[in-house]
Design an enzyme around this catalytic site. Structure first.
Site, PDB file in Angstrom:
ATOM      1  CD  GLN A  71      -3.571  -4.393   6.344  1.00  0.00           C
ATOM      2  OE1 GLN A  71      -3.695  -3.354   5.696  1.00  0.00           O
ATOM      3  NE2 GLN A  71      -3.932  -5.560   5.854  1.00  0.00           N
ATOM      4  CG  ASP A  85      -9.554  -0.028   4.635  1.00  0.00           C
ATOM      5  OD1 ASP A  85      -9.195  -0.531   3.549  1.00  0.00           O
ATOM      6  OD2 ASP A  85      -8.867  -0.049   5.669  1.00  0.00           O
ATOM      7  CE  LYS A 118      -3.849  -2.452   2.092  1.00  0.00           C
ATOM      8  NZ  LYS A 118      -4.693  -2.756   3.255  1.00  0.00           N
TER       9      LYS A 118
HETATM   10  N1  GUN Z   1      -6.943  -6.757   5.922  1.00  0.00           N
HETATM   11  C1  GUN Z   1      -7.239  -7.526   4.851  1.00  0.00           C
HETATM   12  N2  GUN Z   1      -7.790  -6.773   3.870  1.00  0.00           N
HETATM   13  C2  GUN Z   1      -7.830  -5.510   4.333  1.00  0.00           C
HETATM   14  C3  GUN Z   1      -8.264  -4.275   3.776  1.00  0.00           C
HETATM   15  O1  GUN Z   1      -8.757  -4.174   2.652  1.00  0.00           O
HETATM   16  N3  GUN Z   1      -8.115  -3.188   4.580  1.00  0.00           N
HETATM   17  C4  GUN Z   1      -7.608  -3.250   5.831  1.00  0.00           C
HETATM   18  N4  GUN Z   1      -7.519  -2.134   6.545  1.00  0.00           N
HETATM   19  N5  GUN Z   1      -7.193  -4.382   6.375  1.00  0.00           N
HETATM   20  C5  GUN Z   1      -7.299  -5.506   5.625  1.00  0.00           C
END
Ligand code: GUN
Length: 278
Positions: A96, A119, A52
Site C-alpha cells: 500500500q 497493482d 481490499k
Molecule cells: N495508494 C493509493 N492508491 C493505491 C493503489 O491503487 N495501490 C496501492 N498499492 N497503493 C495505493
C-alpha cells in the site's frame, strides 16, 4: 439529465463474475492468495487495505496481511518482498502506498516480481501496457475503461482528454484510451489554456486532485465526464475533482463521487488477482 454511471453496480457485477471464476478455479484445485503489506498506520491507507482484504474474502481469495511498524527499514521491507516473490502459494503482492518517507517507493515497486505485481506499477508491466503486450494494468484506469465499456460508451475515434499525468492514473489512462483507438490528450499543471483543451473532449477524465475544480466552463455540452478525485468538503461530505451539480446538467454521462470510479479500483485489483493465478 445525464446518465449517471453507477460504479457501485458495475463493480458489484464484476465481483460476481470473479467470484464465480474463483469458485471454478477452486474446484480445479487452484487457490489464489494475495499478500497485502502496509507500513505504518496512516488512517486512509488502513481503510483502503481493509476494503481490499474484505473484497478478497467476498470473492474467495485468500489474503495474507503484513502490518509493519512505521520504523520498518527499506531493507526489511525488501527482504519480505523477496521472500513473498519466492513463495509459490502467493500469487499477488500489494504494497500500500504511500510509504513512510525513509523508504524509496521506486525501489519497492522494482523489487516486486512483475508476475505478482497486481497493482500494475512495475516498470515491466507499464512497459508492456505501452507497447500493447500482456501484463497487469493499473487498477483505477483499467476500472475506468470498464465503466465506459459497460455503460455502452464508444471510445474509438473520440476526443479523450485527461487532466493529470501521474504514473498510477493519468499515464496508464492515456495508454488504455489510445489502445481503444481514442484520440488522446494529456494535460497537467503546466498546460496553457486548459479550458480550451478540455472543452474539446468527448470523454474527459479528471484526476487533478483539487476539490470541485472542474466547472461547466471546462466541459463541452454532451461530454462524458469521469471524476477520479475524492475529497472531504467543509461539511465532511465526500466530493470529487468535478463540481457535480454544476457539470452534470450539461453532460451525456457522468460518474458520481462517491460511487463512481472509487469502487472500480478494488474490482480491478480482484480481477488482477484472478489473472495472477490463471
Ligand atoms: N495508494 C493509493 N492508491 C493505491 C493503489 O491503487 N495501490 C496501492 N498499492 N497503493 C495505493
Amino acid at each position: 439529465m445525464p446518465k449517471i454511471i453507477d460504479g457501485k453496480a458495475i463493480s458489484a457485477q464484476i465481483k460476481e463474475e470473479l467470484k464465480q471464476k474463483v469458485s471454478e478455479l477452486k474446484q480445479n484445485g487452484v487457490n489464489i492468495c494475495l499478500a497485502v503489506i502496509q507500513v505504518g498506520d496512516d488512517p486512509a491507507s488502513s481503510v483502503y487495505v481493509g476494503n481490499k482484504k474484505k473484497a478478497c474474502a467476498y470473492i474467495g481469495i485468500e489474503s495474507l496481511s503484513y502490518e509493519l511498524p512505521d520504523s520498518t527499514t527499506q531493507e526489511e521491507l525488501l527482504k519480505l518482498i523477496e521472500e513473498l516473490n519466492g513463495r509459490k502459494n502467493v500469487n499477488g503482492i500489494l504494497v500500500q502506498l504511500p510509504l513512510p518517507k525513509h523508504i524509496d517507493e521506486n525501489a519497492v515497486i522494482h523489487a516486486i516480481d512483475p508476475k505478482k505485481d497486481v497493482d500494475g506499477f512495475h516498470p515491466q508491466n507499464v512497459g508492456a501496457l505501452c507497447i500493447g503486450q500482456k501484463g497487469f494494468v493499473s487498477c483505477t484506469p483499467a476500472g475506468i475503461i470498464q465503466l465506459l465499456k459497460r455503460s455502452g460508451i464508444e471510445i474509438a475515434g473520440k476526443e479523450c482528454v485527461i487532466i493529470g499525468r501521474s504514473n498510477i492514473v493519468g499515464k496508464p489512462m492515456a495508454l488504455l484510451l489510445l489502445s481503444e483507438n481514442g484520440t488522446v490528450t494529456v494535460t497537467h499543471s503546466k498546460t496553457k489554456d486548459l479550458k480550451e483543451i478540455t472543452k474539446r473532449a468527448d470523454i474527459l477524465v479528471v484526476a487533478i486532485g483539487k476539490p470541485k475544480f472542474i466547472t461547466r466552463e471546462y466541459v463541452k455540452e454532451g461530454a462524458v465526464v469521469i471524476d477520479v478525485g475524492i475529497h472531504r468538503n467543509e461539511n465532511n461530505k465526500l466530493c470529487g475533482d468535478v463540481d457535480y451539480d454544476d457539470v452534470a446538467p450539461i453532460c451525456s454521462a457522468i460518474t458520481p463521487v462517491p460511487g463512481g470510479v472509487g469502487p472500480m479500483t478494488i474490482a480491478m485489483l480482484m480481477y488482477n488477482c484472478v489473472e495472477s493465478a490463471v
